[in-house]
Write an enzyme that holds these catalytic residues in place. Structure first.
Site, short mmCIF file in Angstrom:
data_model
loop_
_atom_site.label_atom_id
_atom_site.label_comp_id
_atom_site.label_asym_id
_atom_site.label_seq_id
_atom_site.Cartn_x
_atom_site.Cartn_y
_atom_site.Cartn_z
N GLU A 46 0.83 -1.20 0.00
CA GLU A 46 0.00 0.00 0.00
C GLU A 46 0.87 1.26 0.00
OE1 GLU A 46 -3.96 1.50 2.34
OE2 GLU A 46 -2.30 0.84 3.59
N LYS A 128 -8.75 3.65 -2.68
CA LYS A 128 -9.32 3.07 -1.47
C LYS A 128 -10.64 3.77 -1.17
CE LYS A 128 -7.75 1.86 3.23
NZ LYS A 128 -6.59 1.94 4.15
N CYS A 162 -5.26 -2.72 2.31
CA CYS A 162 -5.21 -2.73 3.77
C CYS A 162 -6.53 -3.19 4.39
CB CYS A 162 -4.79 -1.34 4.24
SG CYS A 162 -4.32 -1.20 5.98
#
Length: 334
Positions: A46, A128, A162
């Site tokens: 990430e 995200k 994540c």
């Protein structure tokens, strides 16, 4: 006919913190190495470029603001020269790449992942959906268009970042698109050791492993390493160093892994402070065996009882409109 057997690879390494050109150069080295080893897909952690903003977890917003200008300056445009350099490297190595990076669009940053084909073309870029906890003070949000699985030379490819891997509805949205290979991009796992189990490597490796089992797909769990330059730059007190790594102000936190569609680990861990690439040979035909037992969006689903609704439309922040002489109004999304 698509080859169902191929080698995949996962990076475990620290970037050059808040130095995008140096991190890109390091990434190009990994791309060349994985390609030379015969891998057809390489996964990065990430926001590996320019590194995870650990200061968000170490001090007050006022203290952390000193790092924001440099982080913005080292974040990448999705169509900028740094991404194009990665594309050229992927084409040269004949390998697909999924890179986690801090994307800058206008004045806002996003936790993004870019999918680059083995021909060096950008086939998808996602953000995200919801930054986690204090990440929301630095990054903006994605939208429903970021839930997507794309066709590639290594099958149907998807990715999340994540803690998106502990969001049941987000995972189900991905499973419903018949994902075959999934990239799970994570940061490193040194933060709050012995203080917050939910942030540790054990439970988050398990989250990626469960994703493989539930989704019936191969999962490339890419974890970074907390580099020495991060400690040197961010930890101006012993207390901050202890928060970032209770085992000492030293590199660590790398726990990359590759899981099969039955949840089985497919390679050996590297030491948490050792940089390198993990490899595994995958066979997409294994997915049929896994899904014969569990297919939570297919034969094992009960849509008449519970179902998921997904708005996959891009979110627009402004809409232009014009009015002609007959009072007809035309709207244009921008």
């Amino acid at each position: 006919m698509q080859d169902t057997k191929f080698k995949v690879a996962v990076v475990q390494a620290a970037p050059v913190f808040m130095d995008a050109p140096a991190s890109v150069a390091k990434a190009i080295g990994f791309i060349a190495e994985a390609g030379a080893a015969g891998a057809k897909l390489l996964a990065f952690p990430e926001v590996w470029i320019p590194g995870y903003p650990w200061w968000l977890w170490l001090g007050t917003p006022a203290w952390g603001m000193q790092f924001v200008p440099r982080y913005h300056a080292n974040s990448l445009r999705a169509d900028g020269p740094d991404i194009l350099a990665l594309c050229a490297a992927a084409a040269e190595a004949k390998i697909n790449v999924v890179m986690g990076f801090s994307e800058i669009d206008g004045g806002t940053l996003y936790l993004s992942q870019v999918f680059i084909s083995d021909a060096g073309e950008i086939i998808f870029k996602r953000r995200k959906l919801k930054p986690t906890h204090v990440e929301r003070t630095l990054y903006g949000e994605g939208d429903g268009s970021d839930f997507r699985v794309v066709e590639s030379s290594v099958g149907r490819l998807g990715a999340l970042c994540c803690a998106e891997h502990i969001q049941p509805l987000s995972k189900y949205a991905m499973y419903s698109m018949n994902e075959q290979v999934h990239v799970a991009s994570w940061p490193s796992f040194t933060l709050y050791r012995d203080k917050a189990y939910a942030l540790g490597h054990e439970v988050n490796l398990a989250a990626s492993q469960i994703y493989a089992l539930e989704g019936g797909c191969f999962v490339l769990h890419a974890s970074a390493i907390t580099g020495q330059d991060m400690f040197d730059m961010l930890c101006d007190t012993p207390e901050k160093a202890d928060l970032l790594n209770a085992e000492g102000a030293k590199p660590g936190g790398g726990y990359s892994m590759i899981f099969g569609p039955d949840g089985q680990p497919m390679c050996e861990h590297l030491p948490q402070d050792k940089e390198g690439i993990l490899y595994a040979d995958v066979d997409l035909s294994m997915i049929a065996i896994a899904k014969a037992a569990y297919d939570p969006t297919g034969h094992y689903a009960r849509g008449d009882v519970v179902r998921l609704m997904v708005n996959r439309s891009p979110r627009r922040t402004s809409v232009s409109f014009s009015e002609d002489e007959n009072a007809a109004v035309t709207f244009t999304e921008t």
